[in-house]
Design an enzyme around this catalytic site. Structure first.
Site, PDB file in Angstrom:
ATOM      1  N   LYS A  45       0.798  -1.234   0.000  1.00 24.08           N
ATOM      2  CA  LYS A  45       0.000   0.000   0.000  1.00 24.08           C
ATOM      3  C   LYS A  45       0.828   1.280   0.000  1.00 24.08           C
ATOM      4  O   LYS A  45       0.397   2.316   0.512  1.00 24.08           O
ATOM      5  CB  LYS A  45      -0.994   0.035   1.173  1.00 24.08           C
ATOM      6  CG  LYS A  45      -1.783  -1.224   1.408  1.00 24.08           C
ATOM      7  CD  LYS A  45      -2.310  -1.886   0.174  1.00 24.08           C
ATOM      8  CE  LYS A  45      -3.322  -1.099  -0.585  1.00 24.08           C
ATOM      9  NZ  LYS A  45      -3.537  -1.698  -1.935  1.00 24.08           N
ATOM     10  N   HIS A 100       7.243  -7.333  -2.169  1.00 25.91           N
ATOM     11  CA  HIS A 100       7.014  -6.716  -0.855  1.00 25.91           C
ATOM     12  C   HIS A 100       7.986  -7.296   0.177  1.00 25.91           C
ATOM     13  O   HIS A 100       7.778  -7.148   1.381  1.00 25.91           O
ATOM     14  CB  HIS A 100       5.581  -6.969  -0.373  1.00 25.91           C
ATOM     15  CG  HIS A 100       4.528  -6.192  -1.119  1.00 25.91           C
ATOM     16  ND1 HIS A 100       4.699  -4.885  -1.523  1.00 25.91           N
ATOM     17  CD2 HIS A 100       3.279  -6.543  -1.538  1.00 25.91           C
ATOM     18  CE1 HIS A 100       3.607  -4.480  -2.154  1.00 25.91           C
ATOM     19  NE2 HIS A 100       2.739  -5.454  -2.176  1.00 25.91           N
ATOM     20  N   SER A 130      -4.779   2.621   4.249  1.00 31.69           N
ATOM     21  CA  SER A 130      -4.951   1.974   2.954  1.00 31.69           C
ATOM     22  C   SER A 130      -4.963   0.446   3.119  1.00 31.69           C
ATOM     23  O   SER A 130      -5.779  -0.260   2.516  1.00 31.69           O
ATOM     24  CB  SER A 130      -3.805   2.413   2.034  1.00 31.69           C
ATOM     25  OG  SER A 130      -3.908   1.829   0.771  1.00 31.69           O
ATOM     26  N   PHE A 221      -3.983   9.221 -10.818  1.00 28.57           N
ATOM     27  CA  PHE A 221      -4.896   8.327 -10.095  1.00 28.57           C
ATOM     28  C   PHE A 221      -6.177   8.080 -10.908  1.00 28.57           C
ATOM     29  O   PHE A 221      -6.625   6.945 -11.068  1.00 28.57           O
ATOM     30  CB  PHE A 221      -5.214   8.935  -8.726  1.00 28.57           C
ATOM     31  CG  PHE A 221      -6.172   8.112  -7.926  1.00 28.57           C
ATOM     32  CD1 PHE A 221      -5.749   6.980  -7.247  1.00 28.57           C
ATOM     33  CD2 PHE A 221      -7.514   8.459  -7.861  1.00 28.57           C
ATOM     34  CE1 PHE A 221      -6.638   6.209  -6.515  1.00 28.57           C
ATOM     35  CE2 PHE A 221      -8.408   7.690  -7.136  1.00 28.57           C
ATOM     36  CZ  PHE A 221      -7.971   6.569  -6.459  1.00 28.57           C
ATOM     37  N   ARG A 251      -8.206   3.422  -4.454  1.00 27.84           N
ATOM     38  CA  ARG A 251      -9.237   3.817  -3.483  1.00 27.84           C
ATOM     39  C   ARG A 251      -9.365   5.329  -3.486  1.00 27.84           C
ATOM     40  O   ARG A 251     -10.266   5.889  -4.075  1.00 27.84           O
ATOM     41  CB  ARG A 251      -8.862   3.250  -2.102  1.00 27.84           C
ATOM     42  CG  ARG A 251      -9.953   3.318  -1.059  1.00 27.84           C
ATOM     43  CD  ARG A 251      -9.453   2.807   0.280  1.00 27.84           C
ATOM     44  NE  ARG A 251      -8.337   3.598   0.773  1.00 27.84           N
ATOM     45  CZ  ARG A 251      -8.449   4.668   1.567  1.00 27.84           C
ATOM     46  NH1 ARG A 251      -9.624   5.044   1.987  1.00 27.84           N
ATOM     47  NH2 ARG A 251      -7.394   5.348   1.954  1.00 27.84           N
ATOM     48  N   LYS A 252      -8.409   6.039  -2.851  1.00 27.11           N
ATOM     49  CA  LYS A 252      -8.474   7.509  -2.779  1.00 27.11           C
ATOM     50  C   LYS A 252      -7.263   8.169  -3.414  1.00 27.11           C
ATOM     51  O   LYS A 252      -7.360   9.234  -4.001  1.00 27.11           O
ATOM     52  CB  LYS A 252      -8.561   7.949  -1.332  1.00 27.11           C
ATOM     53  CG  LYS A 252      -9.958   8.008  -0.771  1.00 27.11           C
ATOM     54  CD  LYS A 252      -9.949   8.811   0.512  1.00 27.11           C
ATOM     55  CE  LYS A 252     -11.334   8.991   1.082  1.00 27.11           C
ATOM     56  NZ  LYS A 252     -11.287   9.646   2.388  1.00 27.11           N
ATOM     57  N   GLY A 253      -6.112   7.585  -3.169  1.00 26.37           N
ATOM     58  CA  GLY A 253      -4.881   8.123  -3.760  1.00 26.37           C
ATOM     59  C   GLY A 253      -4.495   9.490  -3.226  1.00 26.37           C
ATOM     60  O   GLY A 253      -4.032  10.349  -3.970  1.00 26.37           O
TER      61      GLY A 253
HETATM   62  P1  A3P Z   1      -5.242   4.486  -0.949  1.00 27.56           P
HETATM   63  O1  A3P Z   1      -5.806   3.181  -0.464  1.00 27.56           O
HETATM   64  O2  A3P Z   1      -4.860   5.400   0.171  1.00 27.56           O
HETATM   65  O3  A3P Z   1      -6.118   5.163  -1.931  1.00 27.56           O
HETATM   66  P2  A3P Z   1      -0.053  -0.208  -3.798  1.00 27.56           P
HETATM   67  O4  A3P Z   1      -0.027   0.019  -5.254  1.00 27.56           O
HETATM   68  O5  A3P Z   1       1.317  -0.329  -3.209  1.00 27.56           O
HETATM   69  O6  A3P Z   1      -0.952  -1.351  -3.452  1.00 27.56           O
HETATM   70  O7  A3P Z   1      -0.657   1.094  -3.103  1.00 27.56           O
HETATM   71  C1  A3P Z   1      -2.025   1.400  -3.239  1.00 27.56           C
HETATM   72  C2  A3P Z   1      -2.244   2.839  -2.806  1.00 27.56           C
HETATM   73  O8  A3P Z   1      -1.678   3.702  -3.802  1.00 27.56           O
HETATM   74  C3  A3P Z   1      -3.721   3.166  -2.727  1.00 27.56           C
HETATM   75  O9  A3P Z   1      -3.860   4.154  -1.699  1.00 27.56           O
HETATM   76  C4  A3P Z   1      -3.967   3.742  -4.108  1.00 27.56           C
HETATM   77  O10 A3P Z   1      -5.113   4.535  -4.228  1.00 27.56           O
HETATM   78  C5  A3P Z   1      -2.704   4.559  -4.312  1.00 27.56           C
HETATM   79  N1  A3P Z   1      -2.476   4.847  -5.733  1.00 27.56           N
HETATM   80  C6  A3P Z   1      -2.525   3.992  -6.765  1.00 27.56           C
HETATM   81  N2  A3P Z   1      -2.317   4.629  -7.927  1.00 27.56           N
HETATM   82  C7  A3P Z   1      -2.114   5.921  -7.623  1.00 27.56           C
HETATM   83  C8  A3P Z   1      -1.854   7.092  -8.399  1.00 27.56           C
HETATM   84  N3  A3P Z   1      -1.782   7.038  -9.713  1.00 27.56           N
HETATM   85  N4  A3P Z   1      -1.696   8.264  -7.740  1.00 27.56           N
HETATM   86  C9  A3P Z   1      -1.775   8.320  -6.397  1.00 27.56           C
HETATM   87  N5  A3P Z   1      -2.029   7.259  -5.608  1.00 27.56           N
HETATM   88  C10 A3P Z   1      -2.206   6.067  -6.216  1.00 27.56           C
END
Ligand code: A3P
Length: 291
Positions: A45, A100, A130, A221, A251-253
Site C-alpha cells: 500500500k 514486498h 490503505s 490516479f 481507493r483515494k490516492g
Molecule cells: P489508498 O488506499 O490510500 O487510496 P499499492 O499500489 O502499493 O498497493 O498502493 C495502493 C495505494 O496507492 C492506494 O492508496 C492507491 O489509491 C494509491 N495509488 C494507486 N495509484 C495511484 C496514483 N496514480 N496516484 C496516487 N495514488 C495512487
C-alpha cells in the site's frame, strides 16, 4: 469466508499471504537473477502500482523513440510456488520484478549482481489506513472489522508482510547503495515530474519534456482507476502478491486520509511508537504526513 489459517501463514517470524507458498519463500535464493533485472520494492500500500505504471510508460516511450530495451512486468517475486521461477526464466529481459519482501529476504543474486532496485515509501499512517481497506475488501486477506483492531496489528507487525518499521529499516541499511533509489509517495504527489526525472537519471533513460508530461497524465490516479475499471481481473494484472484484482488498488490516492481514521489517542500512541522505533532512522526524517 476462508479461515484465517487458509489465508495467512508464518515464515521467518513474518505473516505472509498463502499466495506466497512456503516452498517458494524457502527457495528464494535459488532464483536466477539477471544483471539487468529491475527490482521494484515496497511495503504493501505504498504506491507500487503507481510507480510500476510510470516505469512501464518510461520504457515504452524510450523504446518508441530510440529502440531502447522493452520491459516485461512480472508478478511479484514471492507470488506462487517454486515452479514460477521456471516461468520467469522464459521471460525476455528487461524484467521489472515487484516485491514486498524486506531487504534481508531478497533472493541473494539481486544483491551479488548489484541489480537496480527502487524502493517506494509512504507515510505509515496513510499506509495503515490503505492497508485496512485492503484487508476489508480483499478476499485473500482475513476479515478485520474494526479500525482499532487493525491499527494494533499494524503497529505490532501482525499484518501480512510484517512490520512496517522492520521493512523500512531493512532498506535503510542500503539507502546509499549506488544501485538503490528511494522514492517517497508524498514527494511523487507533490511533484511527479521531478520524481520521474529522478527515476530517469537513476535508470539512464531519457525522455522528452512532452513525453514526461504525457507519462504524468497517464499515470494519474484518475486515469489508472478508470483503466482498472475497464479491465478484467487476471492473475498477472497486479504487482501485489495479495490480489489479482486491480480494482481493489485504487481507493483515494491522497495524502493525509489518516486524519479521518486516527483518534487523537491512537495518534499519540502511534507517534510514541514511531519515535521509539525510528529514532535513528534517516529515511524517517523525510516522511511527510500532509499534502
Ligand atoms: P489508498 O488506499 O490510500 O487510496 P499499492 O499500489 O502499493 O498497493 O498502493 C495502493 C495505494 O496507492 C492506494 O492508496 C492507491 O489509491 C494509491 N495509488 C494507486 N495509484 C495511484 C496514483 N496514480 N496516484 C496516487 N495514488 C495512487
Amino acid at each position: 469466508m476462508s479461515a484465517q489459517s487458509d489465508l495467512v501463514h508464518m515464515f521467518n517470524g513474518i505473516p505472509f499471504s498463502t499466495r506466497a507458498s512456503i516452498e517458494l519463500l524457502q527457495s528464494l535464493d535459488s532464483f536466477e537473477v539477471r544483471a539487468d533485472d529491475l527490482l521494484l520494492a515496497s511495503y504493501p500500500k505504498s504506491g507500487t502500482h503507481w510507480l510500476t505504471e510510470i516505469l512501464k510508460h518510461l520504457y515504452h516511450s524510450q523504446q518508441a523513440a530510440n529502440g531502447g530495451k522493452s520491459m516485461t512486468l512480472t508478478t511479484s517475486i514471492e507470488f506462487g510456488d517454486p515452479f514460477k521461477f521456471e516461468e520467469l526464466k522464459n521471460l525476455p529481459s528487461l524484467r521489472l520484478i515487484p516485491t514486498h519482501l524486506n531487504y534481508r529476504m531478497l533472493p541473494v543474486q539481486f544483491k551479488t549482481k548489484k541489480c537496480k532496485m527502487i524502493y517506494i515509501i509512504r507515510n505509515p499512517k496513510d499506509t495503515a489506513v490503505s492497508f485496512y481497506h485492503y484487508y476489508r475488501e480483499n478476499a485473500n486477506l482475513p476479515k478485520i472489522k474494526k479500525w482499532a483492531t487493525f491499527l494494533e496489528m499494524f503497529m505490532k507487525g501482525e499484518v501480512v508482510c510484517g512490520s512496517w518499521w522492520h521493512h523500512i529499516l531493512s532498506w535503510e541499511e542500503h539507502m546509499n547503495d549506488d544501485n538503490v533509489l528511494i522514492l517517497y509517495y508524498e514527494s511523487m504527489k507533490k511533484d511527479l515530474l521531478k520524481s520521474i526525472e529522478q527515476i530517469c537519471n537513476f535508470l539512464g533513460i531519457s525522455v522528452t519534456d512532452q513525453q514526461m508530461r504525457e507519462i504524468s497524465r497517464r499515470s494519474s490516479f484518475k486515469e489508472m482507476k478508470e483503466e482498472a475499471q475497464r479491465e478484467n481481473p487476471a492473475p498477472d494484472h497486479t504487482v501485489c502478491v495479495l490480489t489479482s484484482n486491480r480494482q481493489l488498488v485504487f481507493r483515494k490516492g491522497t495524502v493525509g486520509d489518516w486524519k479521518n481514521y486516527f483518534t487523537s489517542e491512537q495518534n499519540k500512541h502511534f507517534e510514541e511508537q514511531f519515535r521509539s522505533r525510528m529514532n535513528s532512522s534517516e529515511l524517517a526524517k523525510s516522511i511527510i504526513y500532509e499534502s
